[in-house]
Design a protein around this motif. Sequence first.
Motif: not given
Length: 137
Positions: A51-54, A90-92, A120-123, A126-127
């Motif tokens: 994951p990037t840009a956490m 995960t964050d509308m 939630g998503l795969a990891l 991820f947002l």
Amino acid sequence: MENSDKSINEKPEYFSLRPEVEKAYGYSHAVKIGNSIKVSGAVSMDDEGTPTAMGNFLQQMKNCYADLDQVLKHYGCTFDDVVVENVFTTDMPAFLEHAGYRNTLYTKQFPTGSWIEVKGLALPEFLIEIELEAHKQ
């Protein structure tokens, strides 16, 4: 068989953006059959699947669209060819805050689609995940 049934007989053309990651997770990033292209959900990750840009929603969103742009270009398409866009987040509230970024991509018309908030998503990092369908002219 009639010409109108031609696409039924066309062989699927698969495309992998990150072959090793896609093999590990068990999916292909896109498939084209006839003039129809289905693109798996893009998330903010590097070529190793990390994951990037956490924690940075807007940058994750931009990273998703950058990957989707690469897939579309592979098939000679642009965002003008997108007919369906489904967004999973995960964050509308964060998505709604940054949804205006889409105006820079969809300059002719917006596609159909859904915006869905998920648990939630795969990891967990991820947002946002964005999947597309395109129609090649």
